[in-house]
Write a protein that holds these residues in place. Structure first.
Motif, short mmCIF file in Angstrom:
data_model
loop_
_atom_site.label_atom_id
_atom_site.label_comp_id
_atom_site.label_asym_id
_atom_site.label_seq_id
_atom_site.Cartn_x
_atom_site.Cartn_y
_atom_site.Cartn_z
N ASP A 64 0.81 -1.23 0.00
CA ASP A 64 0.00 0.00 0.00
C ASP A 64 0.84 1.27 0.00
OD1 ASP A 64 -2.39 -1.40 -0.02
OD2 ASP A 64 -2.24 -1.74 2.15
N GLN A 65 2.14 1.12 0.11
CA GLN A 65 3.01 2.32 0.08
C GLN A 65 3.03 2.91 -1.33
OE1 GLN A 65 7.24 1.76 1.33
NE2 GLN A 65 7.62 3.12 -0.43
N THR A 66 3.14 4.23 -1.42
CA THR A 66 3.25 4.84 -2.74
C THR A 66 4.59 4.45 -3.36
OG1 THR A 66 1.92 6.71 -2.03
CG2 THR A 66 3.25 7.02 -4.02
N ALA A 67 4.52 3.89 -4.54
CA ALA A 67 5.74 3.55 -5.27
C ALA A 67 6.11 4.74 -6.15
CB ALA A 67 5.51 2.31 -6.13
N VAL A 68 5.13 5.20 -6.94
CA VAL A 68 5.36 6.31 -7.87
C VAL A 68 4.42 7.45 -7.49
CG1 VAL A 68 5.27 7.07 -10.27
CG2 VAL A 68 6.00 4.73 -9.73
N LEU A 69 5.01 8.61 -7.25
CA LEU A 69 4.19 9.78 -6.95
C LEU A 69 4.29 10.70 -8.16
CD1 LEU A 69 4.46 11.82 -3.60
CD2 LEU A 69 3.24 12.52 -5.64
N TRP A 70 3.21 10.71 -8.91
CA TRP A 70 3.23 11.48 -10.16
C TRP A 70 2.86 12.93 -9.88
CZ3 TRP A 70 -0.96 13.32 -13.52
CH2 TRP A 70 -0.48 13.83 -14.74
N VAL A 71 3.69 13.85 -10.35
CA VAL A 71 3.42 15.28 -10.22
C VAL A 71 3.13 15.78 -11.63
CG1 VAL A 71 4.35 17.51 -9.48
CG2 VAL A 71 5.03 15.41 -8.28
N GLY A 72 1.87 16.10 -11.88
CA GLY A 72 1.47 16.52 -13.22
C GLY A 72 1.91 17.94 -13.53
N ASP A 73 1.83 18.27 -14.80
CA ASP A 73 2.29 19.60 -15.24
C ASP A 73 1.53 20.73 -14.55
OD1 ASP A 73 4.03 21.13 -16.93
OD2 ASP A 73 2.28 21.61 -18.16
N GLU A 74 0.21 20.59 -14.48
CA GLU A 74 -0.60 21.65 -13.86
C GLU A 74 -0.37 21.64 -12.35
OE1 GLU A 74 -2.38 24.35 -14.77
OE2 GLU A 74 -1.32 23.76 -16.59
N PRO A 75 -0.01 22.79 -11.76
CA PRO A 75 0.24 22.82 -10.32
C PRO A 75 -0.91 22.20 -9.54
CG PRO A 75 0.80 24.92 -11.31
CD PRO A 75 0.18 24.10 -12.39
N GLY A 76 -0.57 21.42 -8.53
CA GLY A 76 -1.59 20.81 -7.68
C GLY A 76 -2.05 19.45 -8.16
N THR A 129 9.65 5.53 -2.38
CA THR A 129 8.62 6.29 -3.07
C THR A 129 9.36 7.24 -4.01
OG1 THR A 129 7.07 6.16 -1.24
CG2 THR A 129 6.79 8.01 -2.77
N THR A 130 9.13 7.08 -5.29
CA THR A 130 9.87 7.88 -6.26
C THR A 130 8.93 8.85 -6.97
OG1 THR A 130 11.53 7.76 -8.03
CG2 THR A 130 9.68 6.25 -8.22
N VAL A 131 9.41 10.05 -7.21
CA VAL A 131 8.59 11.11 -7.79
C VAL A 131 8.81 11.17 -9.30
CG1 VAL A 131 8.18 13.60 -7.80
CG2 VAL A 131 8.63 12.41 -5.64
N LEU A 132 7.71 11.33 -10.03
CA LEU A 132 7.78 11.49 -11.48
C LEU A 132 7.23 12.88 -11.77
CD1 LEU A 132 8.43 9.62 -13.95
CD2 LEU A 132 6.00 9.11 -14.03
N PHE A 133 8.11 13.78 -12.16
CA PHE A 133 7.75 15.20 -12.28
C PHE A 133 7.61 15.57 -13.75
CE2 PHE A 133 9.45 19.69 -12.43
CZ PHE A 133 8.39 20.30 -11.78
N GLU A 134 6.39 15.92 -14.13
CA GLU A 134 6.12 16.16 -15.54
C GLU A 134 6.49 17.56 -16.00
OE1 GLU A 134 2.38 15.13 -18.50
OE2 GLU A 134 1.96 16.18 -16.65
N SER A 135 6.62 18.49 -15.06
CA SER A 135 6.70 19.90 -15.43
C SER A 135 8.13 20.43 -15.53
CB SER A 135 5.88 20.71 -14.43
OG SER A 135 5.60 21.98 -14.95
N THR A 136 8.28 21.72 -15.41
CA THR A 136 9.60 22.35 -15.50
C THR A 136 9.83 23.21 -14.25
OG1 THR A 136 9.04 24.53 -16.38
CG2 THR A 136 9.01 22.72 -17.96
#
Ligand code: PRX
Length: 651
Positions: free
Chosen positions: A89-101, A321-328
């Motif tokens: 149940d732990q977050t493996a991938v934490l996706w951060v989308g381009d749009e803030p929030g 838990t690894t972050v996937l950051f879509e933005s800049t």
């Protein structure tokens, strides 16, 4: 003046894996004395289906290395399945989308399901063990699923950075003979859409690609060719949520990743399963001092090796838990990183000096608006970090509380080789400090003589192999041998210059070959030259780097105009040639400065004297050296005049 030394923080050291410099030195010594024992223990961090019976075999003369021979494992199993019992149940991938929030948490359980479904889709479309699959995806969870799905069934992924042009993508698909491509209808980055599917359509025209699997990132409709193109969202639910893993030999290929070299054609670096995974996991834990509960935010793109090793394989193998950051870093403003860090309570942050230099220009206010109290370790990668930027990272971003690790490595090395360790290493800002235990750097002079002791500068080589080392260049072992092992027999040559100072600290000084490092992107001068001459306006081109305030290095192109450019204004020639490079390679390779010249400085045997062109591009006219041996010394004066007349801004 003595360099400033920043000591490790005691509260970080207290709980670190390596908690003092003395402990680092002991580890380093142990690895040197009995490498087989050291790496064998290190390899226990991954789950082997069948144990290896030989730690390593190495023959640098033939450019042949192998690790953990006879061992069987699967990278997808190690990154996903083995965590299910304890971390489902732990977050493996934490996706951060381009749009803030925009955030999405994907648990290990969900990751397992998605990877399995996608692996079954690949199987259904005929992908077998050993087949190459091209991944041209933006920073969305499907990219991680795709990599791990390939690994699961023993297919070899070739991730191509989604900023590359159709031509570059095509070259890579052809070289690796990929028959299946994964992409998205469009990418989103910094509020802009990127037409990925359209680029794929152009890239694969008349190639034997039989299946294109398309993620739907935006609402946009794109043409779908019947029988070839399929929506992933339609295909995945049709498949079982379980897919058995392939037992891979330690030396079976895991992925190929293209990188630029000093000749025109990008090189497909081939990494294998056991050594690469062990090394990614080992370095992720040691260098970032990873421990359970950490939120690991590496802001790189999965299209580069940093994304492979420190977004996907290292962190997930360790159960992070690894972050996937879509933005800049600048979207919507210069606070984005720090806002994300607060929102997700990131403890580890890893980015490139280029991003930090761009942010530093906005001052401290955008940083200080956010707390950043969750942070503990700050990493830097991809290019030399200037001491002032290092200091800002440490003082302002890290509030003088966090460890800063400047990590030196390459696509070819699979993982970090030289870096400070958070709890152990006293840092000198601007120096990558010391080699990791198990890594043996050597400096040599031009003749290949080893430079012993401290206070020396030379070319950086490695005296023996480490598990993460690339094994070959896809389809071209001779080139692999020639590029890395022929220059200094018995050593692996990195292509970097380096100084070992009086205290034994390593300072990477930049490439010594015809490779540029522009905003952390690695580009071959020959590649850019060939893109320039592909346009009829350009008869000949010579590309060099020059110091660039933001990008570290900028691209300076000297071009001789072709016949078709007769009567065309210089401004139009320059614009057309910039456009040509964008189209042939990628916008990241666009020359910053193009100077149209009448001739290039060449030796009598026709070799372009880049040293002279580099000095002119830097504005160092006084340091041109002896030019009397040139075929036409007068061209140098003309080029200097042209450079002066252009009035380029300094810095
Ligand atoms: O010149 C070195 C520089 O980047 C090159 C490797 O580029 P690439 O294969 O694209 O991998 C980049 C990410 C690992 C090296 O030969 N480089 C990388 N890290 C550093 C660096 N130069 C100085 N300091 C670093 N920390």
């Amino acid at each position: 003046m003595a360099d400033r030394i920043v000591a490790p923080k005691s509260d970080i050291a207290r709980v670190s894996h390596v908690s003092s410099f003395a402990q680092y030195e002991r580890l380093y010594q142990a690895a040197l004395t009995d490498p087989a024992q050291f790496w064998s223990e290190c390899a226990q961090r991954v789950t082997w289906f069948h144990p290896f019976d030989c730690v390593t075999s190495q023959n640098f003369a033939k450019a042949e290395v192998a690790w953990f021979l006879g061992g069987k494992l699967n990278a997808s199993f190690n990154c996903v399945d083995r965590h299910l019992a304890t971390r489902g149940d732990q977050t493996a991938v934490l996706w951060v989308g381009d749009e803030p929030g925009t955030y999405r948490h994907i648990s290990y359980r969900e990751l397992h399901e998605q990877v399995c479904r996608l692996a079954n889709v690949l199987r259904a479309y005929g992908v077998n063990k050993g087949d190459r699959v091209c991944i041209y995806l933006p920073m969305i969870p499907d990219a991680v699923y795709a990599m791990l799905a390939c690994a699961r069934i023993g297919a070899v992924h070739s991730v191509v950075f989604a900023g590359f042009s159709a031509q570059s993508l095509r070259d890579r698909i052809v070289d690796a003979d990929c028959r299946v491509v994964l992409t998205a209808n469009e990418g989103m980055r910094g509020g802009k859409t990127i037409p990925l599917k359209q680029t794929v359509d152009e890239a694969i025209a008349n190639l034997p690609v039989h299946t294109v699997l398309v993620s739907q990132r935006t609402e946009a409709m794109v043409p779908m060719r019947v029988g070839r193109d399929r929506w992933l969202a339609d295909e995945m639910p049709k498949q079982r949520a379980y897919c058995p893993v392939e037992w891979m030999d330690s030396e079976d290929a895991l992925f190929v990743l293209y990188t630029s070299g000093s000749t025109g054609k990008p090189k497909g670096q081939l990494h294998t399963t056991g050594g690469y995974l062990v090394y990614a996991a080992y370095t992720h834990e040691l260098v970032f001092d990873w421990r359970p509960g950490d939120i690991h935010f590496c802001a790189a793109d999965v299209g580069w090796v940093t994304g492979h090793s420190y977004i996907v394989y290292g962190p997930l193998c360790n159960g992070a838990t690894t972050v996937l950051f879509e933005s800049t870093p600048l979207y919507p403003d210069a606070s984005r990183y720090w806002q994300v860090i607060d929102d997700i309570q990131a403890t580890i942050f890893y980015t490139a000096p280029t991003a930090l230099r761009a942010l530093l220009r906005f001052g401290d206010e955008p940083v200080k608006k956010y707390q950043r109290t969750s942070l503990r370790v700050l990493g830097s990668v991809g290019e030399p970090i200037n001491p002032e930027v290092w200091q800002w990272y440490h003082d302002v971003v890290g509030d003088k509380r966090c460890a800063v690790v400047d990590t030196w490595w390459q696509t070819e090395t699979g993982g970090i080789l030289i870096s400070a360790l958070p709890g152990a290493t006293p840092c000198k800002p601007g120096s990558a400090t010391f080699p990791l235990p198990g890594v043996q750097p050597v400096l040599v002079d031009e003749q290949g003589k080893e430079l012993l002791g401290n206070g020396v500068s030379g070319n950086l080589c490695l005296a023996s192999s480490w598990p993460g080392q690339a094994r070959t260049i896809l389809n071209d072992h001779a080139r692999f041998q020639q590029t890395y092992f022929a220059m200094y027999p018995g050593l692996y040559f990195t292509g970097d210059g380096c100084r070992r100072d009086e205290d034994g600290y390593y300072w990477i000084t930049g490439r010594v070959d015809d490779v540029l490092n522009v905003a952390g992107h690695r580009l071959g001068t020959a590649e850019i030259e060939s893109a320039l001459v592909s346009h009829a306006y350009c008869a000949e081109a010579a590309v060099v780097g020059f110091p660039h305030e933001l990008k570290g290095q900028g691209i300076y192109a000297y071009v001789i105009a072709g016949k078709s450019a007769d009567g065309v204004s210089t401004a139009d020639i320059v614009a057309a040639l910039k456009q040509a490079v964008r189209k042939v390679i990628s916008p990241i390779a666009t020359p910053d400065r193009i100077q149209v010249v009448a001739g290039l400085p060449k030796t009598r045997s026709g070799k372009i004297m880049r040293r002279i062109l580099r000095k002119i591009a830097e504005g160092n006219y006084g340091e041109l050296g002896d030019i009397t041996t040139l075929a036409e010394p007068a061209v140098v004066e003309q080029i200097v005049q042209g450079h002066q007349a252009a009035k380029w801004p300094t810095g």
